[in-house]
Write a protein that holds these residues in place. Structure first.
Motif, PDB file in Angstrom:
ATOM      1  N   THR A 239       0.811  -1.191   0.092  1.00 32.28           N
ATOM      2  CA  THR A 239      -0.052   0.094  -0.182  1.00 32.28           C
ATOM      3  C   THR A 239       0.928   1.233   0.043  1.00 32.28           C
ATOM      4  OG1 THR A 239      -0.119   0.295   2.461  1.00 32.28           O
ATOM      5  CG2 THR A 239      -1.719  -1.461   1.554  1.00 32.28           C
ATOM      6  N   SER A 240       0.193   2.452  -0.423  1.00 31.21           N
ATOM      7  CA  SER A 240       0.916   3.832  -0.403  1.00 31.21           C
ATOM      8  C   SER A 240       1.500   3.972   0.910  1.00 31.21           C
ATOM      9  CB  SER A 240       0.170   4.670  -1.012  1.00 31.21           C
ATOM     10  OG  SER A 240      -1.260   5.052  -0.370  1.00 31.21           O
ATOM     11  N   ALA A 241       0.636   3.672   2.081  1.00 30.13           N
ATOM     12  CA  ALA A 241       0.957   3.994   3.501  1.00 30.13           C
ATOM     13  C   ALA A 241       2.254   3.160   3.871  1.00 30.13           C
ATOM     14  CB  ALA A 241       0.017   3.678   4.237  1.00 30.13           C
ATOM     15  N   GLN A 242       2.369   1.875   3.373  1.00 24.59           N
ATOM     16  CA  GLN A 242       3.436   0.980   3.779  1.00 24.59           C
ATOM     17  C   GLN A 242       4.871   1.626   3.181  1.00 24.59           C
ATOM     18  OE1 GLN A 242       1.732  -2.555   2.725  1.00 24.59           O
ATOM     19  NE2 GLN A 242       1.293  -3.287   4.713  1.00 24.59           N
ATOM     20  N   VAL A 243       4.404   1.867   1.867  1.00 22.57           N
ATOM     21  CA  VAL A 243       5.811   2.320   1.201  1.00 22.57           C
ATOM     22  C   VAL A 243       6.293   3.945   1.851  1.00 22.57           C
ATOM     23  CG1 VAL A 243       6.374   3.320  -0.937  1.00 22.57           C
ATOM     24  CG2 VAL A 243       5.132   1.169  -0.858  1.00 22.57           C
ATOM     25  N   GLU A 244       5.238   4.675   2.125  1.00 21.87           N
ATOM     26  CA  GLU A 244       5.621   5.968   2.797  1.00 21.87           C
ATOM     27  C   GLU A 244       6.196   5.724   4.013  1.00 21.87           C
ATOM     28  OE1 GLU A 244       3.227   9.814   4.493  1.00 21.87           O
ATOM     29  OE2 GLU A 244       2.676   8.975   2.653  1.00 21.87           O
ATOM     30  N   GLN A 245       5.941   4.954   4.898  1.00 24.55           N
ATOM     31  CA  GLN A 245       6.617   4.580   6.191  1.00 24.55           C
ATOM     32  C   GLN A 245       7.937   4.084   6.042  1.00 24.55           C
ATOM     33  OE1 GLN A 245       4.814   1.167   8.036  1.00 24.55           O
ATOM     34  NE2 GLN A 245       5.631   1.827  10.162  1.00 24.55           N
ATOM     35  N   GLN A 246       8.312   3.232   4.855  1.00 30.00           N
ATOM     36  CA  GLN A 246       9.679   3.162   4.812  1.00 30.00           C
ATOM     37  C   GLN A 246      10.524   4.166   4.037  1.00 30.00           C
ATOM     38  OE1 GLN A 246      11.419   0.128   5.374  1.00 30.00           O
ATOM     39  NE2 GLN A 246       9.624  -1.068   6.096  1.00 30.00           N
ATOM     40  N   ALA A 247       9.919   4.921   3.443  1.00 34.30           N
ATOM     41  CA  ALA A 247      10.536   6.097   2.678  1.00 34.30           C
ATOM     42  C   ALA A 247      10.908   6.967   3.999  1.00 34.30           C
ATOM     43  CB  ALA A 247       9.628   6.956   1.612  1.00 34.30           C
ATOM     44  N   ARG A 248       9.839   7.100   4.967  1.00 35.50           N
ATOM     45  CA  ARG A 248      10.560   7.855   6.200  1.00 35.50           C
ATOM     46  C   ARG A 248      11.675   7.672   6.999  1.00 35.50           C
ATOM     47  NH1 ARG A 248       7.292  12.451   6.087  1.00 35.50           N
ATOM     48  NH2 ARG A 248       5.379  12.297   5.332  1.00 35.50           N
ATOM     49  N   ARG A 249      11.657   6.355   7.089  1.00 33.95           N
ATOM     50  CA  ARG A 249      12.690   5.388   7.714  1.00 33.95           C
ATOM     51  C   ARG A 249      13.859   5.812   6.925  1.00 33.95           C
ATOM     52  NH1 ARG A 249      15.435   0.846   7.466  1.00 33.95           N
ATOM     53  NH2 ARG A 249      14.367   0.293   5.414  1.00 33.95           N
ATOM     54  N   MET A 250      13.862   5.836   5.559  1.00 26.01           N
ATOM     55  CA  MET A 250      15.017   5.636   4.939  1.00 26.01           C
ATOM     56  C   MET A 250      15.732   7.095   4.822  1.00 26.01           C
ATOM     57  SD  MET A 250      13.821   2.960   2.001  1.00 26.01           S
ATOM     58  CE  MET A 250      15.170   3.158   0.821  1.00 26.01           C
ATOM     59  N   LEU A 251      14.826   8.000   4.733  1.00 22.63           N
ATOM     60  CA  LEU A 251      15.407   9.342   4.712  1.00 22.63           C
ATOM     61  C   LEU A 251      16.329   9.796   6.223  1.00 22.63           C
ATOM     62  CD1 LEU A 251      12.503  11.604   3.166  1.00 22.63           C
ATOM     63  CD2 LEU A 251      14.786  11.344   2.437  1.00 22.63           C
ATOM     64  N   ALA A 252      15.787   9.053   7.324  1.00 21.61           N
ATOM     65  CA  ALA A 252      16.635   9.114   8.577  1.00 21.61           C
ATOM     66  C   ALA A 252      17.945   8.706   8.754  1.00 21.61           C
ATOM     67  CB  ALA A 252      15.902   8.895   9.746  1.00 21.61           C
ATOM     68  N   ASP A 253      18.361   7.918   7.502  1.00 21.23           N
ATOM     69  CA  ASP A 253      19.557   7.092   7.329  1.00 21.23           C
ATOM     70  C   ASP A 253      20.688   8.020   6.924  1.00 21.23           C
ATOM     71  OD1 ASP A 253      21.453   5.305   5.854  1.00 21.23           O
ATOM     72  OD2 ASP A 253      20.480   3.726   7.268  1.00 21.23           O
ATOM     73  N   PRO A 254      21.891   7.852   7.083  1.00 16.54           N
ATOM     74  CA  PRO A 254      23.034   8.903   6.508  1.00 16.54           C
ATOM     75  C   PRO A 254      23.041   8.704   5.004  1.00 16.54           C
ATOM     76  CG  PRO A 254      23.686   8.008   8.589  1.00 16.54           C
ATOM     77  CD  PRO A 254      22.250   7.356   8.147  1.00 16.54           C
ATOM     78  N   LYS A 255      22.523   7.462   4.623  1.00 21.44           N
ATOM     79  CA  LYS A 255      22.821   7.187   2.862  1.00 21.44           C
ATOM     80  C   LYS A 255      22.007   8.329   2.318  1.00 21.44           C
ATOM     81  CE  LYS A 255      22.114   2.482   3.121  1.00 21.44           C
ATOM     82  NZ  LYS A 255      22.183   2.297   4.524  1.00 21.44           N
ATOM     83  N   ALA A 256      20.853   8.698   2.930  1.00 21.23           N
ATOM     84  CA  ALA A 256      19.866   9.290   2.240  1.00 21.23           C
ATOM     85  C   ALA A 256      20.465  10.675   1.953  1.00 21.23           C
ATOM     86  CB  ALA A 256      18.586   9.590   2.903  1.00 21.23           C
ATOM     87  N   ARG A 257      21.355  11.342   2.636  1.00 22.15           N
ATOM     88  CA  ARG A 257      22.173  12.458   2.543  1.00 22.15           C
ATOM     89  C   ARG A 257      23.234  12.465   1.504  1.00 22.15           C
ATOM     90  NH1 ARG A 257      22.397  15.374   8.060  1.00 22.15           N
ATOM     91  NH2 ARG A 257      23.604  16.812   7.105  1.00 22.15           N
ATOM     92  N   VAL A 258      23.770  11.486   1.129  1.00 18.79           N
ATOM     93  CA  VAL A 258      24.388  11.520   0.052  1.00 18.79           C
ATOM     94  C   VAL A 258      23.810  11.088  -1.151  1.00 18.79           C
ATOM     95  CG1 VAL A 258      26.255   9.808  -1.017  1.00 18.79           C
ATOM     96  CG2 VAL A 258      26.185   9.945   1.480  1.00 18.79           C
ATOM     97  N   SER A 259      22.591  10.635  -1.285  1.00 19.34           N
ATOM     98  CA  SER A 259      21.911  10.419  -2.390  1.00 19.34           C
ATOM     99  C   SER A 259      21.305  11.947  -2.712  1.00 19.34           C
ATOM    100  CB  SER A 259      20.801   9.544  -2.107  1.00 19.34           C
ATOM    101  OG  SER A 259      21.200   8.188  -2.399  1.00 19.34           O
ATOM    102  N   LEU A 260      20.897  12.646  -1.604  1.00 20.24           N
ATOM    103  CA  LEU A 260      20.230  13.950  -2.094  1.00 20.24           C
ATOM    104  C   LEU A 260      21.322  14.858  -2.525  1.00 20.24           C
ATOM    105  CD1 LEU A 260      17.909  16.005  -0.143  1.00 20.24           C
ATOM    106  CD2 LEU A 260      19.789  17.080  -0.301  1.00 20.24           C
ATOM    107  N   ALA A 261      22.466  14.877  -1.950  1.00 20.78           N
ATOM    108  CA  ALA A 261      23.563  15.632  -2.548  1.00 20.78           C
ATOM    109  C   ALA A 261      24.010  15.182  -4.056  1.00 20.78           C
ATOM    110  CB  ALA A 261      24.876  15.309  -1.439  1.00 20.78           C
TER     111      ALA A 261
END
Length: 545
Positions: A239-261
């Motif tokens: 579901t979109s809610a389940q995917v969004e929950q994972q996305a928010r978890r992943m944005l809190a990981d340092p790897k997300a900073r590198v990808s955004l950069a």
């Protein structure tokens, strides 16, 4: 690799594959259908592409625990007609590079095989341990469970290595690793495997493992972690809610900073700084590196440590500066070679468009370049399309004392062949006339005072400005610019241009973007729950069973 070994591997690898399954050319960006509740579900295509250079190295790191730079030996991911990195076809030469990388990475992994096996061959028996390893390692490498036929084929390869070739157990397992690292399942982003696609109306619904991979490569530029694999196995990405929950978890990981950069580096084309040559003292590799790191550090700070606002990206009167950048910005007393946050002159610097990296990349070797800078704003920040020039356009008048750059280019725009397109974007570029070819602030040009004022049409209305900070405030408040920002994230996530079928998804992102006060983090999160993220249209020539 011996000829016999190469012959054994060939049934498992596809090194001559093209880099795309589906249309190799983007359709032109189009309009879109509305996003009403009764609107038919629509989504764009999902071409199958090879891992990018960064994705390859990151995936090797997370799969083998091996720091790799082998991805950098692959052909550049730059597509001249596209803003972000995406691989082209796999050439014969690149196939050899991929084979060499697989051999070297396997050789490095064999001494540490105990960390990868997940079983004790002495305790459970070598054949059982090999099969268990193939199932677990193969699932992580292919980002999906292997089917019975795939497992059996790799087990047979292990057995061939163990008996006819008389390899020791670690080397026979290494033969499997080497094969997997050259296989389409590892090298290409298409985690469906041999399963038939799940048809839902006119679209294909992505299965849980495909969604897990799409999430991980979008937000982390690497393979899924165990939490994503577990969610996929439990069908908890349905579901979109389940995917969004994972996305928010992943944005809190340092790897997300590198990808955004990485997104901002590619969007601003800052990798081109390495190839620039400028007729300015001090414009060297150290300064170019500082320019790139300034943009990356600034963007990640705003997104993760600051308020996250799109407007802050374009109007913040601070940045991250070291001694080399401080000299360029006219700041004294900075001696450190590492970047640190400094407040800048708000009358001179306003967000990332007035940072040295953007200005140096879009400037001339010996001065400013209003046409290039204006076109970058028009296309890159407003997503406008510049029409092709109507025939051969004569160059601007040469540099001469007493004639400013603006005067030269205003005179050039009067040319009948140039007037049609330059009228669209030159005024955006004149806003940056206070900056020379490397982004140094100036008040005089060719002995005359700089004029950086102008008037542009944006959001369907004429707006006036006095300088670059004034223009950046207009762009920061523009709905066209905000939508363009969301569109760029879609392009980055899918490595393709948007289509008419993506329109409803972009509308949904824009709605949540506005509700959040234009927090860029909500663009990323909301994009993952759209139809374009969780579905795909049929590729040209694709036949459904």
């Amino acid at each position: 690799m011996s000829p016999r070994m190469a012959a054994l591997l060939m049934p498992f690898v596809a090194l001559g594959c093209v880099g795309v399954i589906g249309d190799d050319h983007d359709p032109p960006p189009g309009g879109h259908a509305g996003a009403g509740g009764d609107q038919e579900l629509t989504a764009g295509p999902m071409p199958m592409r090879r891992l990018t250079r960064r994705e390859y190295d990151n995936t090797v790191r997370d799969l083998l625990g091996e720091r790799s730079s082998w991805g950098q030996t692959l052909s550049p991911d730059r597509d001249p007609g596209f803003s972000f990195s995406r691989p082209s076809v796999v050439t014969t030469l690149e196939a050899a590079d991929l084979r060499g990388a697989a051999e070297a990475l396997t050789a490095a992994a064999i001494p540490r095989l105990g960390r990868l096996l997940g079983c004790n061959p002495t305790a459970v028996g070598e054949p059982a341990c090999a099969r268990s390893f193939i199932e677990s390692f193969g699932m992580r490498a292919y980002r999906r469970p292997l089917d019975r036929a795939e497992v059996d084929a790799l087990v047979a390869l292990y057995q061939t290595g163990r008996t006819p070739l008389a390899l020791a157990f670690p080397q026979a397992v290494g033969l499997v690793i080497e094969t997997i690292l050259q296989s389409p399942g590892f090298l290409y982003r298409w985690e469906l495997g041999p399963q038939a696609p799940a048809r839902e109306g006119a679209l294909v619904r992505l299965r849980s493992y495909e969604v897990a991979s799409r999430l991980s490569y979008f937000l982390w530029s690497t393979m899924p972690d165990q939490a994503l694999f577990d969610a996929a196995a439990a069908n908890a990405l349905d579901t979109s809610a389940q995917v969004e929950q994972q996305a928010r978890r992943m944005l809190a990981d340092p790897k997300a900073r590198v990808s955004l950069a990485d997104f901002f580096e590619e969007w601003l084309k800052l990798d081109e700084l390495d190839e620039l040559s400028k007729e300015y003292a001090g414009f060297n590799d150290a300064l170019k590196s500082a320019m790139m790191q300034e943009a990356r550090t600034f963007a990640t700070h705003v997104a993760f440590d600051g308020d996250g606002r799109f407007g802050t990206l374009l109007t913040a009167p601070f940045s991250f500066v070291n001694n080399a950048l401080a000299r360029l910005y006219g700041i004294t007393g900075v001696r450190d070679t590492t970047l640190s946050r400094l407040d800048l002159d708000a009358g001179q610097r306003s967000g990332m468009l007035t940072q040295a990296g953007f200005l140096a990349r879009t400037g001339d070797p010996d001065g400013s370049h209003p046409v290039r800078r204006g076109k970058e704003i028009f296309e890159g920040f407003l997503c406008k399309v510049v029409p092709p020039p109507p025939g051969e356009v004569p160059p601007p008048r040469p540099v001469m004392p007493g004639l400013t750059t603006r005067q030269r280019f205003e005179d050039h725009a009067k040319n009948e062949c140039a007037a049609g397109c330059h009228a669209l974007f030159d005024a955006f570029g004149f806003a940056f006339e206070h900056y020379d070819g490397v982004g140094r602030y100036r008040t005089m040009d060719s002995g005359a005072r700089v004029d950086s004022s102008g008037r542009v049409t944006i959001d369907g209305a004429a707006r006036s400005f006095n300088d670059a900070p004034g223009l950046t405030r207009i762009v920061a408040e523009s709905e066209e610019a905000r939508r363009c920002f969301a569109v760029h994230w879609l392009r980055f996530a899918f490595r393709r241009l948007e289509t008419e079928a993506d329109g409803a998804s972009i509308d949904a992102v824009m709605t949540r973007f506005a509700r959040s006060g234009h927090d860029m983090r909500e663009v990323l999160v909301s994009l993952t729950s759209t139809p374009s993220f969780r579905y795909r249209s049929l590729n040209p020539g694709e036949v459904m069973p």
